[in-house]
Design an enzyme around this catalytic site. Structure first.
Site, PDB file in Angstrom:
ATOM      1  N   ALA A  92       0.822  -1.213   0.000  1.00  0.00           N
ATOM      2  CA  ALA A  92       0.000   0.000   0.000  1.00  0.00           C
ATOM      3  C   ALA A  92       0.854   1.261   0.000  1.00  0.00           C
ATOM      4  O   ALA A  92       0.605   2.201  -0.764  1.00  0.00           O
ATOM      5  CB  ALA A  92      -0.939  -0.004   1.207  1.00  0.00           C
ATOM      6  N   GLU A 135       9.655   3.907   7.072  1.00  0.00           N
ATOM      7  CA  GLU A 135       9.496   2.495   7.398  1.00  0.00           C
ATOM      8  C   GLU A 135      10.257   2.195   8.684  1.00  0.00           C
ATOM      9  O   GLU A 135      11.427   2.560   8.815  1.00  0.00           O
ATOM     10  CB  GLU A 135      10.033   1.626   6.251  1.00  0.00           C
ATOM     11  CG  GLU A 135      10.195   0.161   6.559  1.00  0.00           C
ATOM     12  CD  GLU A 135       8.911  -0.497   7.018  1.00  0.00           C
ATOM     13  OE1 GLU A 135       8.971  -1.241   8.014  1.00  0.00           O
ATOM     14  OE2 GLU A 135       7.844  -0.271   6.393  1.00  0.00           O
ATOM     15  N   GLN A 136       9.589   1.565   9.635  1.00  0.00           N
ATOM     16  CA  GLN A 136      10.240   1.318  10.923  1.00  0.00           C
ATOM     17  C   GLN A 136      11.284   0.206  10.859  1.00  0.00           C
ATOM     18  O   GLN A 136      12.214   0.188  11.659  1.00  0.00           O
ATOM     19  CB  GLN A 136       9.196   0.981  11.981  1.00  0.00           C
ATOM     20  CG  GLN A 136       8.430  -0.301  11.741  1.00  0.00           C
ATOM     21  CD  GLN A 136       7.423  -0.573  12.860  1.00  0.00           C
ATOM     22  OE1 GLN A 136       7.430   0.101  13.896  1.00  0.00           O
ATOM     23  NE2 GLN A 136       6.552  -1.546  12.650  1.00  0.00           N
ATOM     24  N   ARG A 159       5.801 -12.320  -2.758  1.00  0.00           N
ATOM     25  CA  ARG A 159       5.586 -10.997  -2.155  1.00  0.00           C
ATOM     26  C   ARG A 159       6.842 -10.130  -2.227  1.00  0.00           C
ATOM     27  O   ARG A 159       6.754  -8.917  -2.485  1.00  0.00           O
ATOM     28  CB  ARG A 159       5.129 -11.152  -0.700  1.00  0.00           C
ATOM     29  CG  ARG A 159       4.779  -9.834  -0.022  1.00  0.00           C
ATOM     30  CD  ARG A 159       4.332 -10.064   1.396  1.00  0.00           C
ATOM     31  NE  ARG A 159       3.059 -10.761   1.463  1.00  0.00           N
ATOM     32  CZ  ARG A 159       1.870 -10.151   1.486  1.00  0.00           C
ATOM     33  NH1 ARG A 159       1.808  -8.828   1.435  1.00  0.00           N
ATOM     34  NH2 ARG A 159       0.769 -10.849   1.554  1.00  0.00           N
ATOM     35  N   TYR A 164       0.159 -22.889  -4.849  1.00  0.00           N
ATOM     36  CA  TYR A 164       0.402 -22.481  -6.231  1.00  0.00           C
ATOM     37  C   TYR A 164       1.891 -22.204  -6.418  1.00  0.00           C
ATOM     38  O   TYR A 164       2.605 -21.896  -5.465  1.00  0.00           O
ATOM     39  CB  TYR A 164      -0.434 -21.254  -6.631  1.00  0.00           C
ATOM     40  CG  TYR A 164      -0.382 -20.073  -5.701  1.00  0.00           C
ATOM     41  CD1 TYR A 164       0.647 -19.131  -5.774  1.00  0.00           C
ATOM     42  CD2 TYR A 164      -1.379 -19.867  -4.746  1.00  0.00           C
ATOM     43  CE1 TYR A 164       0.682 -18.033  -4.937  1.00  0.00           C
ATOM     44  CE2 TYR A 164      -1.353 -18.776  -3.896  1.00  0.00           C
ATOM     45  CZ  TYR A 164      -0.328 -17.864  -3.999  1.00  0.00           C
ATOM     46  OH  TYR A 164      -0.299 -16.779  -3.154  1.00  0.00           O
ATOM     47  N   ASP A 210      -4.473  -2.174   4.578  1.00  0.00           N
ATOM     48  CA  ASP A 210      -4.916  -2.849   5.800  1.00  0.00           C
ATOM     49  C   ASP A 210      -5.171  -1.889   6.950  1.00  0.00           C
ATOM     50  O   ASP A 210      -5.934  -2.216   7.866  1.00  0.00           O
ATOM     51  CB  ASP A 210      -3.870  -3.879   6.249  1.00  0.00           C
ATOM     52  CG  ASP A 210      -3.915  -5.149   5.423  1.00  0.00           C
ATOM     53  OD1 ASP A 210      -4.856  -5.311   4.622  1.00  0.00           O
ATOM     54  OD2 ASP A 210      -3.002  -5.989   5.570  1.00  0.00           O
TER      55      ASP A 210
END
Length: 386
Positions: free
Chosen positions: A15, A34-35, A103, A207, A285
């Protein structure tokens, strides 16, 4: 309306990085905080469906070069190994891209895409507080430093710092389901499709990824003894095998190759009532966590990214953020409800299971295209048009 805007994004996941590129392409100066100490994702697969692919292409990225093309979804009796239903995308939607992504590869694609348009990505920056006023937002970090931005976007996931500022605290509830996630080397002859083996109270999704060199596995079971949310918990492969010991030989053989596995409890969160204030907004999210039974978490995040940037690029700020929520909330709720329905349907028991599977077999044989078209509302939706 974004030229000169200095925007902060909290979180460098799908996101956050997609939103960063979308905003930068429209002229904003974007910084992602970003942490974590580096931008990385552990091994796991995800499915990017045509609605998500449309966003990646709209952002000028080439997703097909980084993923495998899926031929469809096969629903299979977990005990017998017999096919119940085949959603044949290759036959009935040949022009639509259904992609199987690792991912980490999607994160790499988006991270590079953000850097290519001069987005600053700042790692090891844990945000502790936000202070907004009529002119902007001050971001405080754990090391005591601060930064000033005109807008702050919360792309910081389930444990967002921005969401409770807009909505107050919310306690998710446990669904009674836990999941195991793993990857194993592929044998090389696997069907490039999402295989969903369903049984009473449990199912296994698998998959291939990365050109068919590895297999992604998610195994879900109903059980009550779980308290922790998040999927970075180490599981026991032997325990997983035990819990799925009554599955067909193919699944047992697949699970027997697992050497390391993570495990997590599935919790349901309400869709946020408020997605924005005057100078903050939520994406992904942080606004609308979804259960993983429709493979739409990443896709909804991508859609959010495009729509938020589109609204901010076309409208004054005081109109843009309400317009963003109005364009997204109803669709997201529909997607989440469909995912919740899948959670129930995958785990049917007794007579309901027999009746349901028989109906799907008949429908698949006589109306295969119609079964695929039932999801046209989801897959054919293109937020980049209009």
């Amino acid at each position: 309306m974004l030229i000169g805007q200095n925007i902060a994004i909290l979180g460098a996941g799908v996101a956050g990085l997609a939103t960063a590129r979308a905003l930068a392409l429209r002229g904003a100066q974007v910084t992602v905080y970003e942490q974590a100490p580096e931008i990385t994702e552990v091994g796991a697969g995800l499915q990017v469906t045509p609605n998500g692919v449309a966003v990646l292409r709209g952002l000028g990225l080439d997703p097909a070069a980084h993923a495998m093309r899926s031929t469809g979804v096969r629903l299979i009796d977990g005990y017998m190994g017999a096919q119940i239903l085949h959603l044949d995308f290759a036959k009935h939607k040949p022009d639509a891209a259904f992609l199987l992504f690792h991912r980490a590869d999607l994160i790499d694609l988006l991270h590079q895409g953000a850097r290519d348009v001069d987005v600053r990505v700042m790692v090891s920056h844990a945000v502790t507080a936000l202070h907004g006023d009529r002119d902007g937002v001050t971001v405080e970090f754990a090391d005591g430093t601060t930064a000033r931005h005109s807008i702050v976007i919360g792309a910081d996931g389930l444990h967002s710092i921005v969401r409770p500022m807009l909505n107050g605290p919310a306690k998710p509830f446990f669904t009674g389901q836990t999941a195991w996630r793993a990857t194993v080397p592929a044998l090389g002859d696997e069907d490039p499709a999402a295989m969903v083996h369903v049984a009473a109270g449990r199912h296994v999704v698998s998959y291939p990824l990365r050109g068919g060199t590895m297999m992604n596995i998610v195994a879900v079971e109903e059980r009550a003894d779980w308290t922790d949310e998040g999927w970075h918990h180490t599981g026991d492969p032997v325990e997983m095998m035990t819990h799925f010991a009554n599955f067909c030989p193919g699944i047992k053989a697949l699970l027997s190759r697992v050497e390391t596995v993570s495990r997590w409890g599935l919790f349901r969160h309400p869709v946020a009532a408020r997605w924005h204030s005057d100078r903050t907004a939520l994406v992904g999210d942080a606004a609308h966590p979804t259960l993983p039974f429709l493979a739409q978490g990443a896709n909804m995040a991508l859609e959010d990214a495009w729509v938020l940037a589109d609204c901010l690029g076309k409208l004054p700020l005081e109109q843009a953020l309400p317009a963003y929520q109005a364009r997204r909330r109803t669709r997201v709720i529909k997607v989440i409800e469909a995912a919740n329905a899948n959670a129930r349907n995958y785990h049917l028991k007794g007579a309901a299971r027999m009746i349901g599977h028989t109906g799907l077999r008949v429908a698949g044989r006589i109306a295969g295209k119609a079964m695929v078209d039932k999801f046209a509302w989801l897959y054919d939706h293109d937020v980049t048009v209009g």
